[in-house]
Scaffold this motif. Structure first.
Motif, PDB file in Angstrom:
ATOM      1  N   LYS A  27      39.586  38.779  37.124  1.00 55.23           N
ATOM      2  CA  LYS A  27      38.559  38.298  37.138  1.00 55.23           C
ATOM      3  C   LYS A  27      38.226  39.113  39.522  1.00 55.23           C
ATOM      4  O   LYS A  27      37.000  39.590  38.907  1.00 55.23           O
ATOM      5  CB  LYS A  27      38.816  36.897  37.799  1.00 55.23           C
ATOM      6  CG  LYS A  27      37.124  36.455  38.524  1.00 55.23           C
ATOM      7  CD  LYS A  27      38.134  34.743  38.349  1.00 55.23           C
ATOM      8  CE  LYS A  27      36.838  33.822  38.563  1.00 55.23           C
ATOM      9  NZ  LYS A  27      37.244  32.276  39.259  1.00 55.23           N
ATOM     10  N   ALA A  28      39.518  39.192  39.387  1.00 52.94           N
ATOM     11  CA  ALA A  28      39.016  39.938  40.825  1.00 52.94           C
ATOM     12  C   ALA A  28      37.873  41.196  40.929  1.00 52.94           C
ATOM     13  O   ALA A  28      37.388  41.759  41.799  1.00 52.94           O
ATOM     14  CB  ALA A  28      39.821  39.746  41.562  1.00 52.94           C
ATOM     15  N   LEU A  29      38.677  42.326  39.963  1.00 45.78           N
ATOM     16  CA  LEU A  29      38.515  43.365  39.361  1.00 45.78           C
ATOM     17  C   LEU A  29      36.831  43.614  38.926  1.00 45.78           C
ATOM     18  O   LEU A  29      35.718  44.212  39.280  1.00 45.78           O
ATOM     19  CB  LEU A  29      39.830  44.187  38.451  1.00 45.78           C
ATOM     20  CG  LEU A  29      40.594  44.840  39.334  1.00 45.78           C
ATOM     21  CD1 LEU A  29      41.522  44.714  38.393  1.00 45.78           C
ATOM     22  CD2 LEU A  29      40.510  45.662  40.247  1.00 45.78           C
ATOM     23  N   GLY A  30      36.839  42.047  38.157  1.00 44.32           N
ATOM     24  CA  GLY A  30      35.214  42.579  37.440  1.00 44.32           C
ATOM     25  C   GLY A  30      34.929  42.091  38.697  1.00 44.32           C
ATOM     26  O   GLY A  30      33.656  42.684  38.742  1.00 44.32           O
ATOM     27  N   GLN A  31      34.662  41.092  39.472  1.00 46.57           N
ATOM     28  CA  GLN A  31      33.212  40.997  40.705  1.00 46.57           C
ATOM     29  C   GLN A  31      33.486  42.295  41.248  1.00 46.57           C
ATOM     30  O   GLN A  31      32.287  42.382  41.961  1.00 46.57           O
ATOM     31  CB  GLN A  31      33.802  39.269  41.362  1.00 46.57           C
ATOM     32  CG  GLN A  31      34.154  38.656  40.950  1.00 46.57           C
ATOM     33  CD  GLN A  31      34.900  36.819  41.069  1.00 46.57           C
ATOM     34  OE1 GLN A  31      35.286  36.999  42.134  1.00 46.57           O
ATOM     35  NE2 GLN A  31      34.721  36.037  40.932  1.00 46.57           N
ATOM     36  N   ALA A  32      34.657  42.744  41.724  1.00 49.82           N
ATOM     37  CA  ALA A  32      34.171  43.853  42.674  1.00 49.82           C
ATOM     38  C   ALA A  32      33.645  45.053  41.654  1.00 49.82           C
ATOM     39  O   ALA A  32      32.849  45.868  42.022  1.00 49.82           O
ATOM     40  CB  ALA A  32      35.786  44.746  42.823  1.00 49.82           C
ATOM     41  N   LEU A  33      33.718  45.218  40.398  1.00 46.71           N
ATOM     42  CA  LEU A  33      33.071  45.985  39.333  1.00 46.71           C
ATOM     43  C   LEU A  33      31.938  45.785  39.435  1.00 46.71           C
ATOM     44  O   LEU A  33      30.973  46.457  37.934  1.00 46.71           O
ATOM     45  CB  LEU A  33      33.529  46.811  38.812  1.00 46.71           C
ATOM     46  CG  LEU A  33      35.308  47.444  39.034  1.00 46.71           C
ATOM     47  CD1 LEU A  33      36.136  47.551  38.145  1.00 46.71           C
ATOM     48  CD2 LEU A  33      35.046  48.861  39.445  1.00 46.71           C
ATOM     49  N   ASP A  34      31.330  44.641  39.492  1.00 41.03           N
ATOM     50  CA  ASP A  34      30.107  43.932  38.596  1.00 41.03           C
ATOM     51  C   ASP A  34      30.076  44.273  37.291  1.00 41.03           C
ATOM     52  O   ASP A  34      28.900  43.997  36.381  1.00 41.03           O
ATOM     53  CB  ASP A  34      28.330  44.766  39.124  1.00 41.03           C
ATOM     54  CG  ASP A  34      28.753  43.932  40.582  1.00 41.03           C
ATOM     55  OD1 ASP A  34      28.768  42.966  40.969  1.00 41.03           O
ATOM     56  OD2 ASP A  34      28.275  45.368  41.459  1.00 41.03           O
ATOM     57  N   GLU A  35      31.547  43.575  36.084  1.00 41.65           N
ATOM     58  CA  GLU A  35      31.180  43.854  35.212  1.00 41.65           C
ATOM     59  C   GLU A  35      31.998  42.374  34.538  1.00 41.65           C
ATOM     60  O   GLU A  35      33.136  42.013  35.645  1.00 41.65           O
ATOM     61  CB  GLU A  35      31.615  44.952  34.159  1.00 41.65           C
ATOM     62  CG  GLU A  35      32.445  45.758  34.626  1.00 41.65           C
ATOM     63  CD  GLU A  35      33.110  47.087  34.542  1.00 41.65           C
ATOM     64  OE1 GLU A  35      32.608  46.257  33.326  1.00 41.65           O
ATOM     65  OE2 GLU A  35      33.630  48.390  34.832  1.00 41.65           O
ATOM     66  N   ASP A  36      32.464  41.784  33.640  1.00 36.71           N
ATOM     67  CA  ASP A  36      33.115  41.437  32.907  1.00 36.71           C
ATOM     68  C   ASP A  36      34.816  41.703  32.243  1.00 36.71           C
ATOM     69  O   ASP A  36      34.135  43.085  31.886  1.00 36.71           O
ATOM     70  CB  ASP A  36      32.723  40.314  32.212  1.00 36.71           C
ATOM     71  CG  ASP A  36      31.292  39.758  32.093  1.00 36.71           C
ATOM     72  OD1 ASP A  36      31.889  38.839  33.480  1.00 36.71           O
ATOM     73  OD2 ASP A  36      31.161  39.236  31.120  1.00 36.71           O
ATOM     74  N   LEU A  37      35.986  42.015  32.486  1.00 38.01           N
ATOM     75  CA  LEU A  37      36.903  42.336  32.238  1.00 38.01           C
ATOM     76  C   LEU A  37      37.356  41.992  31.469  1.00 38.01           C
ATOM     77  O   LEU A  37      37.544  40.726  31.959  1.00 38.01           O
ATOM     78  CB  LEU A  37      37.190  43.568  33.724  1.00 38.01           C
ATOM     79  CG  LEU A  37      36.926  44.353  33.887  1.00 38.01           C
ATOM     80  CD1 LEU A  37      37.516  45.238  35.693  1.00 38.01           C
ATOM     81  CD2 LEU A  37      36.238  45.051  33.555  1.00 38.01           C
ATOM     82  N   THR A  38      37.960  42.639  30.740  1.00 35.16           N
ATOM     83  CA  THR A  38      39.376  41.725  29.567  1.00 35.16           C
ATOM     84  C   THR A  38      40.865  42.443  29.906  1.00 35.16           C
ATOM     85  O   THR A  38      40.829  43.500  30.010  1.00 35.16           O
ATOM     86  CB  THR A  38      38.996  42.068  28.223  1.00 35.16           C
ATOM     87  OG1 THR A  38      38.140  41.637  27.965  1.00 35.16           O
ATOM     88  CG2 THR A  38      39.832  41.621  26.811  1.00 35.16           C
TER      89      THR A  38
END
Length: 693
Positions: free
Chosen positions: A6-17
């Motif tokens: 979640k934190a990585l996705g917010q920093a990269l502006d994308e949804d990550l699985t």
């Protein structure tokens, strides 16, 4: 390793699985992604080969040539270590940088090799190496002694190497021979060997003249063939080869970076080195390309003017002997075939005449800004950039990460330390380091592994001393720049300790400017930002300045006014436009911002009246012209028109007053302007004329 999707996705502006076994049980997720034309980044470098093969075998997957997969390591660089739980900002920064486009193409340097190989060394060893490559290469031997096979399987040259120059596909070898036996005529019948009473002839079929007692029995034995002639003078022959394998103890080239296509394999080399040499040689047939790593702008070069040498930094530091001087054209000459792309010349160049081209400074700037901006956005603080080579340096960083996973006493790569691989660790300099600091990096460290030339250490240390002096003078506390020297895995404890250094004081406000292709322009932007950011730390007077080491690309000039005659030769020599004259009156003016401390003015000055003063002036006065010296004009004694300086004319009169040609009216004529001097010559009734002789 701990991963916060979640934190990585917010920093990269994308949804990550989040995946834990993407290369095994969860491989279908990767296969699905490989069918998409979107950019594909895999956060694993260990299984790079497996992922590439899987994508190649997946039906409907986008071709790797059309859309390559980008791999980035977030495990050893942060996920394994004592601070792994706090490494999310660094992981986000590394993933963001991996999404950046590849560097734009640049002109290339082409090598063409037909496989003509010269092996230099004792015949036994040379023939043994030739047997390993003769099916792929056209081999010629240059014997330096020893005993060869009876069968003449390869062409053999004999003599001493007078010169060896060139590179892959274009080696020129000059061999001189004064031996009585001509190997081209010799049939290896061994009659001379058997006939020689001193044993002066070996199975290399050359006469050891120190043992020969002039019996000439060998000449009689070889009478039918005529291969032996003691009256033959020294002969030189020049041959061309594509590759050179040198088996002698001392290499033919003395520079640290050997030319491509030349392999030195001394007698002490182990079996692994021999295998590598053979493998390398066999692969060097065909046409090869490499990037042209540099760009050169002669108009900015401060190397020389008027046959005087100023800045020689790039020539002195090059480990490949690829840079030479061409004073006749006031420039340097860079041989792109010898250049290995280390970039140290661009690091030490004070003007930006030499710049690194692959990647360009602007592309490196985008990566720096992306890394540090993403790190900050994800909540990271006090970022430290660790610049390392993409081979040996990356291996050491990975070794440290793996050791931290196995040994809890090892810290590993701290959460605030962001490793950044480079083609060569010496390819970045003060412009990028200060820019990275302005972008928000607390520190910039360079990891050196012993693969660099010794002069690179000196050059980087000198440049870092300048950068550190600037930041210390601006009031930023702590140590911001350093070299970390680690040889191999035996020094991982040293690396672990060095990376644990406390943060230094950084900027209050991060810069947003983009790196320019012009080094001086980038430095100006970085210094301008740092001057503004540090403005509140101390009151600055008009003359406030930071003293800098001798390697500084900034500084002032000191002019001895008692010695200076305002001849203005320094103005014509200055390549940066820092020294200027005044068309209205005799003045020497100076713009400090433009000065690159090349020393051409001091070298050119006939009175030795100029000395350099490395420093950084903190006020806006550094951008404005200021008068270094001015003088009273000298007026023509006939028409009163000013035509020189008072001191200049007085010095000239003093030097010429004792000369026989400048006595009486001739000396008085020196006090006149050019026009009046001509008029005086043609109107003087006492002047001798040719018609009177």
């Amino acid at each position: 390793m701990p991963l916060d999707a979640k934190a990585l996705g917010q920093a990269l502006d994308e949804d990550l699985t989040l995946h834990t076994t993407l290369c095994r049980r969860e491989a279908p997720a990767f296969q699905k992604a490989s069918r998409s034309r979107d950019e594909l980044v895999v956060a694993c470098t260990q299984e790079r080969r497996l992922f590439s093969e899987l994508a190649d075998q997946t039906e409907g997957a986008v071709s790797l040539q059309e859309r390559p997969i980008r791999f980035v390591n977030i495990r050893e660089t942060g996920g394994w270590g004592r601070e792994a739980a706090q490494a999310t900002p660094k992981m986000a920064a590394l993933l963001a940088a991996a999404r950046l486009p590849e560097a734009e193409p640049v002109p290339t340097v082409t090598y063409t090799s037909e496989g003509r190989l010269l092996i230099i060394g004792p015949l036994e060893q040379a023939e043994a190496m030739a047997a390993l490559v003769n099916d792929a290469l056209d081999v010629t031997l240059l014997a330096t002694g020893g005993s060869g096979m009876q069968a003449r399987q390869y062409p053999v040259l004999a003599g001493q190497v007078q010169s060896l120059r060139g590179w892959l596909g274009a080696f020129d070898v000059v061999v001189s021979s004064s031996n009585p036996i001509d190997l081209d005529l010799c049939t290896r019948c061994n009659a001379c060997v058997a006939a020689c009473p001193e044993g002066a002839i070996g199975l290399d079929y050359q006469v050891d003249l120190s043992l020969c007692k002039s019996h000439r029995a060998c000449v009689k034995a070889c009478e039918a063939v005529g291969a032996i002639n003691f009256q033959r003078g020294a002969q030189e022959r020049e041959e061309k080869f594509d590759l050179v394998l040198d088996l002698r103890a001392a290499p033919a080239f003395t520079q640290q970076a050997l030319p491509q296509g030349y392999v030195h394999l001394p007698p002490s080399a182990d079996a692994l080195a021999r295998v590598r040499a053979v493998t390398q040689m066999r692969d060097l047939v065909g046409e090869f390309e490499k990037p042209k790593f540099f760009t050169y702008k002669q108009s900015l070069c401060a190397h020389g003017r008027n046959q005087s040498v100023g800045c020689n930094a790039c020539v002195d530091v090059c480990s490949a002997s690829a840079i030479g001087s061409d004073l006749k054209r006031n420039q340097i000459v860079v041989n792109p075939n010898l250049c290995v792309g280390c970039g140290t010349c661009t690091t030490v160049c004070p003007t930006g005449a030499l710049s690194y081209a692959y990647p360009r400074a602007s592309e490196q700037g985008v990566k720096l800004r992306t890394l540090l901006a993403t790190f900050s956005k994800a909540g990271g603080r006090d970022a430290a950039l660790l610049l390392h080579s993409q081979e040996a340096g990356a291996a050491l960083v990975n070794d440290l990460g793996r050791l931290a996973q196995l040994d809890r006493s090892v810290r590993g790569v701290p959460a605030r330390v962001i490793p950044l691989p480079l083609w060569h660790t010496a390819s970045t300099g003060i412009d990028l380091w200060l820019t990275a600091f302005a972008y928000g990096a607390s520190q910039v460290w360079v990891l050196m592994t012993g693969e660099e030339a010794p002069q690179y250490h000196e050059a980087l240390s000198a440049q870092m001393a300048v950068a550190e002096a600037v930041l210390q003078g601006l009031g930023y506390a702590g140590r911001h720049f350093k070299l970390i020297e680690v040889r191999d895995a035996r020094d991982l404890a040293v690396l672990d300790t060095e990376l644990a250094e406390a943060p230094a004081q950084g900027v209050v406000r991060r810069a947003s400017f983009a790196l320019l292709g012009d080094k001086r322009g980038t430095l100006d932007l970085a210094l301008g930002h740092l001057l503004d950011d540090s403005a509140g730390r101390a009151a600055r007077t008009k003359d406030a300045a930071i003293a800098l080491p001798a390697a500084s690309p900034f500084g002032s000039l000191n002019v001895n006014r008692d010695a200076c005659t305002l001849c203005l030769s320094c103005v014509s020599a200055c390549p940066a436009g820092a020294l200027q004259d005044n068309t209205e009156r005799p003045q020497l003016r100076f713009i400090e911002k433009n000065c690159v401390q090349c020393g051409l003015c001091a070298t050119t000055c006939p009175e030795n009246a100029i000395s350099l003063q490395p420093r950084l002036l903190l006020s806006e006065e550094r951008r404005q012209p200021r008068v270094l010296h001015e003088a009273q004009p000298y007026q023509c004694v006939r028409c009163s028109k000013p035509f020189g300086t008072l001191k200049g004319i007085e010095v000239m009169l003093a030097k010429l007053s004792g000369h026989a040609m400048f006595q009486g009216e001739a000396l008085e004529r020196l006090k006149m302007c050019g026009d009046c001097r001509v008029v005086d010559i043609y109107t003087n009734p006492g002047e001798s004329k040719i018609t009177d002789l």
